[in-house]
Design a protein around this motif. Sequence first.
Motif, mmCIF file in Angstrom:
data_model
loop_
_atom_site.group_PDB
_atom_site.id
_atom_site.type_symbol
_atom_site.label_atom_id
_atom_site.label_comp_id
_atom_site.label_asym_id
_atom_site.label_seq_id
_atom_site.Cartn_x
_atom_site.Cartn_y
_atom_site.Cartn_z
ATOM 1 N N ARG A 115 0.878 -1.189 0.000
ATOM 2 C CA ARG A 115 0.000 0.000 0.000
ATOM 3 C C ARG A 115 0.902 1.222 0.000
ATOM 4 N N PHE A 116 0.716 2.119 -0.971
ATOM 5 C CA PHE A 116 1.531 3.325 -0.980
ATOM 6 C C PHE A 116 0.713 4.509 -0.478
ATOM 7 N N PRO A 117 1.136 5.124 0.637
ATOM 8 C CA PRO A 117 0.393 6.267 1.188
ATOM 9 C C PRO A 117 0.609 7.519 0.339
ATOM 10 N N VAL A 118 -0.478 8.137 -0.076
ATOM 11 C CA VAL A 118 -0.428 9.353 -0.890
ATOM 12 C C VAL A 118 -1.138 10.472 -0.137
ATOM 13 N N THR A 119 -0.438 11.554 0.103
ATOM 14 C CA THR A 119 -1.035 12.728 0.746
ATOM 15 C C THR A 119 -2.186 13.242 -0.122
ATOM 16 N N PHE A 137 1.383 16.157 -5.124
ATOM 17 C CA PHE A 137 2.201 16.171 -6.338
ATOM 18 C C PHE A 137 3.465 15.329 -6.161
ATOM 19 N N HIS A 138 4.161 15.523 -5.067
ATOM 20 C CA HIS A 138 5.362 14.721 -4.822
ATOM 21 C C HIS A 138 5.023 13.227 -4.787
ATOM 22 N N ASP A 139 4.002 12.883 -4.039
ATOM 23 C CA ASP A 139 3.686 11.463 -3.851
ATOM 24 C C ASP A 139 3.184 10.811 -5.139
ATOM 25 N N LEU A 140 2.268 11.480 -5.813
ATOM 26 C CA LEU A 140 1.606 10.856 -6.963
ATOM 27 C C LEU A 140 2.461 10.946 -8.236
ATOM 28 N N PHE A 141 2.932 12.125 -8.516
ATOM 29 C CA PHE A 141 3.755 12.313 -9.725
ATOM 30 C C PHE A 141 5.138 11.695 -9.519
ATOM 31 N N ILE A 203 13.667 14.141 -6.759
ATOM 32 C CA ILE A 203 14.192 14.907 -7.896
ATOM 33 C C ILE A 203 13.101 15.147 -8.937
ATOM 34 N N VAL A 204 12.390 14.091 -9.340
ATOM 35 C CA VAL A 204 11.428 14.278 -10.443
ATOM 36 C C VAL A 204 10.312 15.259 -10.084
ATOM 37 N N SER A 205 10.050 15.441 -8.784
ATOM 38 C CA SER A 205 9.007 16.400 -8.410
ATOM 39 C C SER A 205 9.565 17.798 -8.163
ATOM 40 N N SER A 206 10.854 18.014 -8.461
ATOM 41 C CA SER A 206 11.465 19.332 -8.244
ATOM 42 C C SER A 206 12.076 19.885 -9.527
ATOM 43 N N LYS A 207 11.634 21.053 -9.911
ATOM 44 C CA LYS A 207 12.161 21.688 -11.122
ATOM 45 C C LYS A 207 13.666 21.937 -11.003
ATOM 46 N N GLY A 208 14.054 22.592 -9.935
ATOM 47 C CA GLY A 208 15.460 22.958 -9.779
ATOM 48 C C GLY A 208 16.379 21.746 -9.715
ATOM 49 N N GLU A 209 15.977 20.751 -8.939
ATOM 50 C CA GLU A 209 16.881 19.613 -8.739
ATOM 51 C C GLU A 209 16.927 18.698 -9.961
#
Length: 299
Positions: A115-119, A137-141, A203-209
């Motif tokens: 089970r993956f917890p998603v905010t 966004f971080h959790d799902l994307f 990383i994938v959820s952060s533009k800068g990183e």
Amino acid sequence: MSSQPATPARVEHQQTDKGYVPVYTTAVVEQPWDAYTAVDHNVWAQLFERQRKLLVGRASDEFLVAQDAMGMTPDAIPKFAELNNILEKATGWTLVGVEGLLPELTFFEHLANRRFPVTWWIRKPEQLDYLAEPDLFHDLFGHVPLLMNPVFADYMAAYGRGGVKAHGIGPEALVNLTRLYWYTVEFGLIRQADGLRIYGSGIVSSKGESIHCLESDAPNRIGFDLERIMRTRYRIDTFQKTYFVIDSFEQLMQATQPDFAPIYARLAQAPSYPAGTVLETDRVFHRGSGEGWPDDADF
Ligand code: PHE
Ligand code: CO
């Protein structure tokens, strides 16, 4: 049927006299999809479009393929129930809605049971570039696409079981295991035939990183080494000083198969490494220039 309120709580970090501290919650909640506003859907759309553009050619092919296969689009915040129809068939994982950060053991138990917890809630428009805690966004994307990949899906469940075990062993074991999560699941790079690519969710959820981790001279890029990673401290408030590179998800799975108990016992005696250190034994893909690194403590 349920006695839950129509809209669950939005549990966020709190400003206190000890600074900005995380607040934990254990509830599993129904995604209150009808409660999302036009602003929420628009935040999702903006972030989705911006990141997808950035990630073609930067994220691992596995990530991009999996994200397409899930049918996530910028059009609206996805419904967990619809994603679950696809995900469950693919790898047996299901998404569960949560109100915010979970205590460690609760988090591990969810993962161990696939089970993956998603905010459930998404950041505000003024937080597009950064917020200090996981949101929808971080959790799902960021996290959910790779759960479609059978090898990565197994790794995440094994990590959950390993977490329950480490929790029973003690806090130092948990520190070692958390560093592994940090440098793989959250901030991992993978070597593809055409170069280094991103698979870490942070990383994938952060533009800068997304740009920094591959294109900047500042950070180290070093080959994956389990015990080395378990000894390496990390940054939570700035870009990483070091990224670790796997050759494949199979490598990650194989390297983490052995019983960690003897490793934890050995590492209890071993000093940790600062986040930016390069060792003689490292397989160095890129030695960081260190430009712009803060020199205050890392974890
Ligand atoms: N093999 C690990 C252990 O014995 C479990 C684990 C697997 C941990 C995969 C992390 C990732 O604790
Ligand atoms: Co995360």
